[in-house]
Design a protein around this motif. Sequence first.
Motif, PDB file in Angstrom:
ATOM      1  N   LEU A 164       6.915 -44.299  25.943  1.00  0.00           N
ATOM      2  CA  LEU A 164       6.366 -45.144  24.888  1.00  0.00           C
ATOM      3  C   LEU A 164       6.218 -44.356  23.589  1.00  0.00           C
ATOM      4  N   GLU A 165       5.848 -43.087  23.717  1.00  0.00           N
ATOM      5  CA  GLU A 165       5.730 -42.238  22.528  1.00  0.00           C
ATOM      6  C   GLU A 165       7.103 -41.946  21.943  1.00  0.00           C
ATOM      7  N   ASP A 166       8.080 -41.705  22.815  1.00  0.00           N
ATOM      8  CA  ASP A 166       9.441 -41.447  22.339  1.00  0.00           C
ATOM      9  C   ASP A 166      10.006 -42.663  21.612  1.00  0.00           C
ATOM     10  N   ALA A 167       9.633 -43.859  22.074  1.00  0.00           N
ATOM     11  CA  ALA A 167      10.088 -45.097  21.431  1.00  0.00           C
ATOM     12  C   ALA A 167       9.239 -45.448  20.218  1.00  0.00           C
ATOM     13  N   ARG A 168       8.266 -44.606  19.903  1.00  0.00           N
ATOM     14  CA  ARG A 168       7.367 -44.775  18.758  1.00  0.00           C
ATOM     15  C   ARG A 168       6.552 -46.063  18.849  1.00  0.00           C
ATOM     16  N   LEU A 169       6.227 -46.436  20.071  1.00  0.00           N
ATOM     17  CA  LEU A 169       5.368 -47.590  20.278  1.00  0.00           C
ATOM     18  C   LEU A 169       3.896 -47.163  20.317  1.00  0.00           C
ATOM     19  N   ILE A 170       3.653 -45.913  20.675  1.00  0.00           N
ATOM     20  CA  ILE A 170       2.307 -45.356  20.761  1.00  0.00           C
ATOM     21  C   ILE A 170       2.326 -43.971  20.120  1.00  0.00           C
ATOM     22  N   ALA A 171       1.259 -43.661  19.417  1.00  0.00           N
ATOM     23  CA  ALA A 171       1.134 -42.323  18.838  1.00  0.00           C
ATOM     24  C   ALA A 171      -0.328 -41.915  18.838  1.00  0.00           C
ATOM     25  N   ALA A 172      -0.578 -40.693  19.204  1.00  0.00           N
ATOM     26  CA  ALA A 172      -1.947 -40.177  19.153  1.00  0.00           C
ATOM     27  C   ALA A 172      -2.287 -39.808  17.713  1.00  0.00           C
ATOM     28  N   VAL A 173      -3.531 -40.016  17.350  1.00  0.00           N
ATOM     29  CA  VAL A 173      -4.015 -39.638  16.024  1.00  0.00           C
ATOM     30  C   VAL A 173      -5.044 -38.531  16.208  1.00  0.00           C
ATOM     31  N   ARG A 174      -4.694 -37.363  15.739  1.00  0.00           N
ATOM     32  CA  ARG A 174      -5.548 -36.169  15.906  1.00  0.00           C
ATOM     33  C   ARG A 174      -5.905 -35.952  17.373  1.00  0.00           C
ATOM     34  N   GLY A 175      -4.934 -36.204  18.242  1.00  0.00           N
ATOM     35  CA  GLY A 175      -5.109 -35.922  19.663  1.00  0.00           C
ATOM     36  C   GLY A 175      -5.738 -37.035  20.479  1.00  0.00           C
ATOM     37  N   TYR A 176      -6.070 -38.173  19.846  1.00  0.00           N
ATOM     38  CA  TYR A 176      -6.722 -39.265  20.564  1.00  0.00           C
ATOM     39  C   TYR A 176      -5.938 -40.572  20.406  1.00  0.00           C
ATOM     40  N   TYR A 177      -6.165 -41.483  21.344  1.00  0.00           N
ATOM     41  CA  TYR A 177      -5.528 -42.787  21.334  1.00  0.00           C
ATOM     42  C   TYR A 177      -6.585 -43.864  21.126  1.00  0.00           C
ATOM     43  N   ASP A 178      -6.209 -44.955  20.412  1.00  0.00           N
ATOM     44  CA  ASP A 178      -7.177 -46.004  20.118  1.00  0.00           C
ATOM     45  C   ASP A 178      -6.977 -47.209  21.035  1.00  0.00           C
ATOM     46  N   THR A 179      -7.729 -48.275  20.745  1.00  0.00           N
ATOM     47  CA  THR A 179      -7.682 -49.481  21.572  1.00  0.00           C
ATOM     48  C   THR A 179      -6.283 -50.077  21.592  1.00  0.00           C
ATOM     49  N   ASP A 180      -5.616 -50.091  20.434  1.00  0.00           N
ATOM     50  CA  ASP A 180      -4.283 -50.679  20.379  1.00  0.00           C
ATOM     51  C   ASP A 180      -3.318 -49.925  21.293  1.00  0.00           C
ATOM     52  N   ALA A 181      -3.432 -48.606  21.323  1.00  0.00           N
ATOM     53  CA  ALA A 181      -2.576 -47.818  22.213  1.00  0.00           C
ATOM     54  C   ALA A 181      -2.822 -48.194  23.668  1.00  0.00           C
ATOM     55  N   LEU A 182      -4.079 -48.455  24.004  1.00  0.00           N
ATOM     56  CA  LEU A 182      -4.419 -48.858  25.367  1.00  0.00           C
ATOM     57  C   LEU A 182      -3.776 -50.190  25.718  1.00  0.00           C
ATOM     58  N   VAL A 183      -3.883 -51.163  24.805  1.00  0.00           N
ATOM     59  CA  VAL A 183      -3.302 -52.485  25.064  1.00  0.00           C
ATOM     60  C   VAL A 183      -1.782 -52.395  25.170  1.00  0.00           C
ATOM     61  N   ILE A 184      -1.167 -51.598  24.306  1.00  0.00           N
ATOM     62  CA  ILE A 184       0.291 -51.427  24.352  1.00  0.00           C
ATOM     63  C   ILE A 184       0.711 -50.811  25.684  1.00  0.00           C
ATOM     64  N   ALA A 185      -0.015 -49.790  26.111  1.00  0.00           N
ATOM     65  CA  ALA A 185       0.322 -49.129  27.380  1.00  0.00           C
ATOM     66  C   ALA A 185       0.193 -50.097  28.549  1.00  0.00           C
ATOM     67  N   GLN A 186      -0.881 -50.869  28.580  1.00  0.00           N
ATOM     68  CA  GLN A 186      -1.074 -51.829  29.669  1.00  0.00           C
ATOM     69  C   GLN A 186       0.013 -52.895  29.663  1.00  0.00           C
ATOM     70  N   THR A 187       0.358 -53.394  28.475  1.00  0.00           N
ATOM     71  CA  THR A 187       1.388 -54.428  28.364  1.00  0.00           C
ATOM     72  C   THR A 187       2.754 -53.883  28.761  1.00  0.00           C
ATOM     73  N   ALA A 188       3.045 -52.664  28.327  1.00  0.00           N
ATOM     74  CA  ALA A 188       4.334 -52.051  28.682  1.00  0.00           C
ATOM     75  C   ALA A 188       4.437 -51.854  30.187  1.00  0.00           C
ATOM     76  N   LYS A 189       3.323 -51.523  30.821  1.00  0.00           N
ATOM     77  CA  LYS A 189       3.332 -51.367  32.281  1.00  0.00           C
ATOM     78  C   LYS A 189       3.674 -52.696  32.950  1.00  0.00           C
ATOM     79  N   GLU A 190       3.102 -53.782  32.473  1.00  0.00           N
ATOM     80  CA  GLU A 190       3.379 -55.095  33.055  1.00  0.00           C
ATOM     81  C   GLU A 190       4.821 -55.502  32.809  1.00  0.00           C
TER      82      GLU A 190
END
Length: 248
Positions: A152-178
């Motif tokens: 997901l990071e390689d596809a630039r769908l998720i990116a950490a900001v200063r080493g942390y992930y936000d709520t949107d990253a969580l939702v994207i990860a869950q949706t991508a898993k489904e």
Amino acid sequence: MAAEHQVAPESGERGELLNIGQVLDLLREDFPGLISIPKIRLLEQDGLIAPHRTASGYRKFSHRDVERIRYVLRMQRDHYLPKKVIAEHLDAIDRGLEPPEPGPVVPTVPTVALSSDGIPSPDSFRRTDNLRLSRKELVKIAEVSDELLRELEDARLIAAVRGYYDTDALVIAQTAKELAAFGIEPRHLRGMKAAADREVGLVQQIVAPQLRTNDPAARARAAETAAEVAALSVRLHATLVKAGLKQP
């Protein structure tokens, strides 16, 4: 007290004392990668366990000691409790009390505001939170693999900001898993990311004049406008997909 949080009472069966290797064997299966001989020694050093010592100095552990170690490891692994808090829990147990139920493992994730038909409302675009998840926490909560997160990071769908992930990253990860359950991989989602970026560009173009002013009221209206336009854009996108699926 729930069985998960119980520590076995002193049995007094001193003939069943175990050496440190036997304790390691008992716990290794339930706590792979978390238990080791140095770890057991550290728990003793921290005062969380107090094994018996033979005349020659070897440690001997009762079954109660094993249960205390199990409790410590579970609280660290599942609830991220610091040793100081775990020590307080064990002291309460020793005094016949029940320790408090552990709190949430991580900060409660805000619920994304959705309209009745499941399409994000303007409120969901106005939503802000300070949630910051470590990589380990994101993987655990979203129940995704490290490999999927890297893709997901390689596809630039998720990116950490200063080493942390936000709520949107969580939702994207869950949706991508489904979606992955249907054979849709992160590389297949690059087109969706490109479409989303175009929608973002459209919204930014609309509010740009308001943002160029120093008037706080105008800038506040820009935020409201962005939320409204974004919600309408997503509604149109979702409806177009829905309509397209109806076509023969």
